[in-house]
Scaffold this motif. Structure first.
Motif, mmCIF file in Angstrom:
data_model
loop_
_atom_site.group_PDB
_atom_site.id
_atom_site.type_symbol
_atom_site.label_atom_id
_atom_site.label_comp_id
_atom_site.label_asym_id
_atom_site.label_seq_id
_atom_site.Cartn_x
_atom_site.Cartn_y
_atom_site.Cartn_z
ATOM 1 N N ASN A 126 -1.067 9.412 -4.168
ATOM 2 C CA ASN A 126 -0.928 8.061 -3.648
ATOM 3 C C ASN A 126 0.033 8.145 -2.472
ATOM 4 O O ASN A 126 1.165 8.598 -2.621
ATOM 5 C CB ASN A 126 -0.388 7.112 -4.714
ATOM 6 N N LEU A 128 2.227 6.401 0.444
ATOM 7 C CA LEU A 128 2.893 5.160 0.836
ATOM 8 C C LEU A 128 3.102 5.211 2.339
ATOM 9 O O LEU A 128 4.031 5.857 2.815
ATOM 10 C CB LEU A 128 4.235 5.021 0.106
ATOM 11 N N ARG A 149 -5.485 7.135 -2.754
ATOM 12 C CA ARG A 149 -5.392 5.833 -2.092
ATOM 13 C C ARG A 149 -4.207 5.843 -1.136
ATOM 14 O O ARG A 149 -3.172 6.464 -1.405
ATOM 15 C CB ARG A 149 -5.230 4.712 -3.115
ATOM 16 N N TRP A 151 -1.527 3.387 0.515
ATOM 17 C CA TRP A 151 -0.921 2.071 0.313
ATOM 18 C C TRP A 151 -0.145 1.704 1.568
ATOM 19 O O TRP A 151 0.764 2.424 1.975
ATOM 20 C CB TRP A 151 0.010 2.087 -0.897
ATOM 21 N N TYR A 152 -0.500 0.578 2.171
ATOM 22 C CA TYR A 152 0.162 0.156 3.403
ATOM 23 C C TYR A 152 1.461 -0.556 3.062
ATOM 24 O O TYR A 152 1.467 -1.578 2.368
ATOM 25 C CB TYR A 152 -0.767 -0.773 4.187
#
Length: 283
Positions: A126, A128, A149, A151-152
């Motif tokens: 993940n 960030l 994924r 994540w913004y």
């Protein structure tokens, strides 16, 4: 795409391998040398900055300062480079890096990651991510290869580092919570595997509880993420709280316990060894 990597620790090696396997030209520099399949090793960090995108995976503020800033490497990058710092660093240092990159005219993004080396090997981290939207769009193809994924976290890089520090702080709180629960339940005759079966299937089923409850059940703390690095991250959280003028009591509790676990000889074991310290200290 040409990708440079500075720092090939346990995480950096897996990231570099996946980027090479995806067909990118990957050039890497590592202080202690070594080889990674599909990756061209270079002799200086400046050579790794002659790329379209460079990822820095060094261990802490001091290492990045020594390698990049003290050596004035920001003046030696390829024009058009996007520099991505994926390390876990302090908020204050992230602010300094933002300023120094802006002064040098270099696009800069933060992309610290959640996940252990086994997750990195699968390309399921993940990420960030924080930075200007146009900058993040340039590096998205790279980040997508290494992540499950993205994540913004916003347009300012320090925000992503604050989020990563907060995440690691919460993991240590989960580890300590499980340890203290074992103290109560085992003393009253409930085996820890039965207790964890209960909580994993009712109240707390997240990956952190799954991974670290297994360590506690088996009383096995092989390094995935070393306790000494976990303590470093708790110090970063403490510094961030101090910068805000705030006292965070749970943070101070786990920072104390992690310090004691490291001082007791657990520094090179997995950071969940803090649970072992807590459990044994009441026996």
């Amino acid at each position: 795409m040409e990708i440079g990597i500075i720092g090939l620790g346990a995480m950096g090696r897996e990231i570099a391998r996946n980027l090479g396997a995806a067909g990118h030209t990957v050039t890497a520099w590592n202080r202690s040398g070594g080889q990674v399949e599909g990756v061209h090793m270079v002799e200086t960090p400046a050579q790794a900055l002659q790329a379209d995108v460079a990822l820095t995976m060094l261990s802490d503020d001091a290492a990045i300062r020594s390698v990049l800033l003290d050596a004035n490497l920001l003046s030696q990058v390829r024009p058009g480079l996007v520099h991505v710092v994926a390390s876990t660093i302090s908020v204050a240092f992230a602010e300094e890096l933002t300023t120094s990159h802006r002064a040098a005219g270099i696009d800069y993004a933060a992309a610290p990651v959640l996940g252990r080396p086994d997750v990195a090997a699968k390309g399921e981290l993940n990420v960030l991510a924080a930075g200007a939207p146009t900058v993040l769009e340039k590096v998205r193809p790279v980040l997508e290869i290494i992540s499950k994924r993205i994540w913004y976290m916003g347009e300012e890089p320090p925000t992503a580092h604050a989020a990563k520090i907060a995440c690691n702080m919460m993991i240590t709180m989960a580890i300590e919570a499980m340890a203290e629960a074992v103290v109560l339940t085992e003393a009253n005759g409930l085996a820890r595997e039965r207790f964890f079966d209960l909580i994993l299937n009712t109240l707390f089923g997240s990956r952190s509880y799954q991974v670290y409850s297994t360590n506690i059940i088996n009383d096995r703390y092989e390094p995935g993420f070393k306790a000494v690095l976990g303590l470093k991250d708790l110090r970063l959280a403490h510094a961030a709280a101090e910068q805000l003028g705030r006292n965070l009591p749970m943070l101070e509790a786990v920072r104390h316990q992690m310090t004691e676990a490291v001082n007791a000889g657990g520094g090179d074991r997995d950071w969940s060894v803090m649970a072992d310290y807590t459990i044994r200290s009441v026996e």
